[in-house]
Design an enzyme around this catalytic site. Structure first.
Site, PDB file in Angstrom:
ATOM      1  N   PRO A   1      16.890 -36.603  -2.732  1.00 20.16           N
ATOM      2  CA  PRO A   1      17.433 -36.892  -4.294  1.00 20.16           C
ATOM      3  C   PRO A   1      18.507 -38.055  -4.063  1.00 20.16           C
ATOM      4  CG  PRO A   1      16.940 -34.744  -4.475  1.00 20.16           C
ATOM      5  CD  PRO A   1      16.666 -35.150  -3.152  1.00 20.16           C
TER       6      PRO A   1
ATOM      7  N   THR B   1      18.378 -41.277  -3.038  1.00 16.23           N
ATOM      8  CA  THR B   1      18.570 -42.223  -1.767  1.00 16.23           C
ATOM      9  C   THR B   1      17.975 -43.582  -2.307  1.00 16.23           C
ATOM     10  OG1 THR B   1      16.333 -41.390  -1.227  1.00 16.23           O
ATOM     11  CG2 THR B   1      18.240 -40.263   0.129  1.00 16.23           C
ATOM     12  N   GLY B   2      17.797 -43.594  -3.579  1.00 16.58           N
ATOM     13  CA  GLY B   2      17.333 -45.213  -4.009  1.00 16.58           C
ATOM     14  C   GLY B   2      15.927 -45.509  -4.060  1.00 16.58           C
ATOM     15  N   LYS B   3      15.232 -44.484  -4.363  1.00 11.88           N
ATOM     16  CA  LYS B   3      13.616 -44.717  -4.351  1.00 11.88           C
ATOM     17  C   LYS B   3      13.375 -45.332  -5.501  1.00 11.88           C
ATOM     18  CE  LYS B   3      12.733 -40.132  -4.013  1.00 11.88           C
ATOM     19  NZ  LYS B   3      14.086 -39.771  -3.847  1.00 11.88           N
TER      20      LYS B   3
ATOM     21  N   HIS C   1      44.469 -18.151   5.391  1.00 14.15           N
ATOM     22  CA  HIS C   1      42.806 -18.273   5.468  1.00 14.15           C
ATOM     23  C   HIS C   1      42.613 -19.751   6.025  1.00 14.15           C
ATOM     24  CE1 HIS C   1      38.642 -16.904   4.313  1.00 14.15           C
ATOM     25  NE2 HIS C   1      38.557 -18.333   4.373  1.00 14.15           N
ATOM     26  N   GLU C   2      42.973 -20.701   5.125  1.00 10.86           N
ATOM     27  CA  GLU C   2      42.335 -21.996   5.445  1.00 10.86           C
ATOM     28  C   GLU C   2      43.065 -22.630   6.695  1.00 10.86           C
ATOM     29  OE1 GLU C   2      40.079 -23.476   3.834  1.00 10.86           O
ATOM     30  OE2 GLU C   2      40.133 -21.844   2.512  1.00 10.86           O
TER      31      GLU C   2
ATOM     32  N   HIS D   1      40.760 -21.360   9.731  1.00  9.99           N
ATOM     33  CA  HIS D   1      39.595 -22.315   9.622  1.00  9.99           C
ATOM     34  C   HIS D   1      39.947 -23.505  10.363  1.00  9.99           C
ATOM     35  CE1 HIS D   1      36.873 -20.188   7.337  1.00  9.99           C
ATOM     36  NE2 HIS D   1      37.420 -20.167   6.239  1.00  9.99           N
TER      37      HIS D   1
ATOM     38  N   ASP E   1      31.839 -17.637   3.541  1.00  7.06           N
ATOM     39  CA  ASP E   1      32.115 -17.809   5.020  1.00  7.06           C
ATOM     40  C   ASP E   1      31.143 -16.962   6.012  1.00  7.06           C
ATOM     41  OD1 ASP E   1      34.086 -19.862   4.657  1.00  7.06           O
ATOM     42  OD2 ASP E   1      35.665 -18.441   4.839  1.00  7.06           O
TER      43      ASP E   1
END
Length: 621
Positions: A201, A203-205, A421-422, A425, A497
């Site tokens: 969806p 993508t320009g069809k 926490h971040e 990561h 996560d």
């Protein structure tokens, strides 16, 4: 009922106006003709107005009185019969009126008005019945919307579609055929009757289908697959016939059917068998496409993002035998798309669209259009006259995660947990060579996320190695491990996560063949179209193998945990420093992040750097 109520309301308003019109301002006194003669003889009467047999007497003091004369004689003769003084009568102005309007309003209109009302009601009912008959007759007509080639406002050309070079080359033949069909017919070539546009969806069809019609300068009939289907069997087939009849009448033309999988799914899977409305519609589409002869300049273009569920009869040669793939844009195509959507928008001098293209892997054309639009809205909200880089980068996160939730109150302890926490990561991702580079770390809540770490590859990747997945597993577990090392406990913030890590580990085994179980896949997913959508996984392996798959999943997760734990233990000081900066600034961009973790030498600044170590010790790091 609504229209009937309006008619009754109009009737009441007209009746009220007539009543007001006929109502006298003041009720005059009725006198006899003898009294009138006495007043004339005394010189009190100024004027007598005669309307048929009704008399309106105006005295010299302004008083108005009423009287009635004999119908057989005139007013003067009647007064003389009563012995009026002739000299006094000559001084009185006698005005004889013959008003037909008053006769219509007072006499005929009250009689005619009910008849007019009944006649209007009958006319209204007959009109409604005729309209319903017309709707019933047009129920099977096509609902397609046509874009005329003369409509310059809605016309789309290939230059308006960024990227998709291969798709444009495939569709150029369709344009040439519509412009000059004899060029192909002389060589005995048959142009494809149907073109199927495939892709995710956004993508320009639809856009590229309009561009084909714009380049060929032909009418463009646009309809969705769901618009064919109704609750009555046969209506969809009738609309298909009407659509193709209109297209042939306007040939050369293009018929575009969007979301064709709504009517083009495998036959024989519905409740009604061969009498199912959707299947009847599909059968009629197949028949109409077979009915095209080689001289009919009508091309059918259909779009779907689910080619796997289409009926094989649609894909055979002679129908939709040409397939054009509209894939997600790469970095260069994303840059072209951003240039198109920002062409009519004032951009600041610091805007670097290539950096935006680098940060948006996996974005479709619709996503990029939404990104630029959100940036424009954000700039307008801040009272700016142009769009800066800050608005564009913030819009990336808004499209991915949702708007900022700064009003959400988070206590200091939870904020500290989110920061670690971040930071976990990000630090694990920066320490592994196969993981994506960290672009931004933030502890500002967005959508359902309390914080986020934005990572993006330096270049687009079509293929991923086993090493990449193994490192990504460690990145997923970085936040979980950081919480456990720092606070000695874990929270529910790592649930997503862990879910993503488990799914990735299972895919490594069952889909990609990257485990100790060897190069094979396990399980087969099959979609069943019956009473809605249902996905069933067929187990083509034994229970013993299922146990081995679970053991391999645990092995991948445990190894990733050990890697993340080793990195964060060795770099605990860097983890503390990064968490402190996040607590102070809430957001750390890539350049500053690289300096903190030692990936980039710090630039010389006049200001003294903050005493990060001291702040970390105060936090208990």
């Amino acid at each position: 009922m609504k229209n009937l109520g309006i008619l009754i309301l109009i009737f009441l308003i007209i009746s009220g106006i007539l009543a007001l019109y006929n109502a006298p301002k003041q009720k005059p006194a009725n006198i006899s003709l003898g009294t009138l003669v006495t007043q004339i003889d005394q010189g009190k009467v100024k004027e007598i107005s005669v309307d048929n047999n009704d008399l309106t007497i105006t005295l010299k003091d302004g008083t108005i009185e009423k009287s009635t004369k004999e119908s057989e004689s005139g007013i003067v003769e009647t007064l003389k019969n009563y012995g009026v003084d002739s000299q006094q009568l000559q001084s009185v102005n006698v005005d004889v009126q013959t008003s037909s309007a008053n006769f219509w309003l007072t006499t005929l209109l009250p009689i005619l008005l009910p008849f007019l009302f009944v006649a209007g009601f009958i006319w209204f009912m007959m009109r409604q019945a005729q309209r319903g008959n017309n709707q019933a007759m047009s129920f099977g007509s096509s609902r397609a919307r046509m874009i005329d080639p003369k409509d310059k406002r809605n016309k789309v050309m290939f230059k308006d579609v960024a990227g998709a070079k291969e798709a444009k080359e495939e569709l150029h033949e369709i344009v040439d055929f519509l412009k000059n069909p004899n060029k192909f017919l002389k060589l005995g070539a048959k142009i494809p009757k149907g073109v199927l546009l495939l892709g995710p969806p956004g993508t320009g069809k639809t856009l590229i289908a309009k561009a084909v019609a714009g380049e060929a300068n032909v009418p463009f009939f646009n309809i969705s697959g769901s618009e064919f289907v109704e609750m009555f069997v046969g209506v969809g087939a009738s609309r298909v016939r009407d659509l193709f009849k209109q297209a042939k009448r306007s040939a050369p033309a293009i018929v575009f059917i969007d979301e064709i999988d709504a009517v083009g799914r495998h036959r024989g899977a519905g409740l009604g068998g061969g009498h199912d409305e959707r299947e009847q519609t599909l059968n009629q589409i197949l028949v109409e496409m077979d009915g095209f002869d080689t001289t009919t300049n009508v091309i059918v273009i259909a779009a779907t993002n689910r080619p796997d569920v289409l009926d094989p009869a649609l894909l055979r040669p002679g129908r939709f035998d040409r397939r054009v793939v509209m894939d997600l844009p790469d970095i260069e195509e994303r840059l072209e798309i951003l240039n198109i959507h920002s062409a009519n928008k004032p951009l600041g001098k610091d805007v670097n669209l290539r950096r935006i293209a680098e940060r948006t892997p996996g974005f479709s054309g619709a996503d990029l259009s939404n990104l630029v639009n959100e940036a424009a809205i954000l700039a307008a909200r801040r009272g700016k006259k142009h769009i800066d880089m800050d608005e564009l980068t913030e819009s990336i996160e808004k499209v991915i995660l949702g708007p900022e939730r700064r009003s959400k109150r988070i206590d200091d302890e939870e904020k500290k947990i989110i920061a670690y926490h971040e930071a976990g990561h990000a630090l694990v991702g920066s320490s592994l060579k196969n993981a994506d580079p960290v672009r931004k770390v933030s502890i500002i809540s967005r959508g359902q996320a309390g914080g986020y770490t934005l990572s993006a590859p330096e270049k687009d990747k079509r293929l991923h190695t086993r090493g990449y997945f193994i490192d990504e597993l460690s990145v997923f577990l970085g936040g979980y491990v950081s919480e456990k090392l720092t606070f000695g406990d874990v929270t529910t913030g790592a649930s997503n996560d862990l879910e993503r890590a488990t799914m990735m580990a299972r895919n490594l085994i069952t889909r990609f063949g990257m485990s100790d179980l060897g190069p094979r896949t396990f399980g087969h997913k099959e979609e069943l179209v019956f009473l809605g959508r249902e996905i069933q996984e067929e187990k083509n392996y034994s229970e013993k193998t299922a146990e081995e798959i679970d053991n391999q999943v645990s092995k991948f997760i445990n190894e990733a945990y050990k890697v993340a734990e080793k990195i964060l233990t060795e770099k605990k000081a860097v983890l503390d420093n990064l968490a402190v900066v996040l607590l102070q600034k809430e957001t750390v961009e890539q350049d500053e992040y690289d300096e903190i973790v030692g990936l980039k030498k710090p630039e010389k600044k006049e200001e003294k750097p903050p005493e990060i170590g001291k702040a970390a010790s105060e936090l208990g790091g």
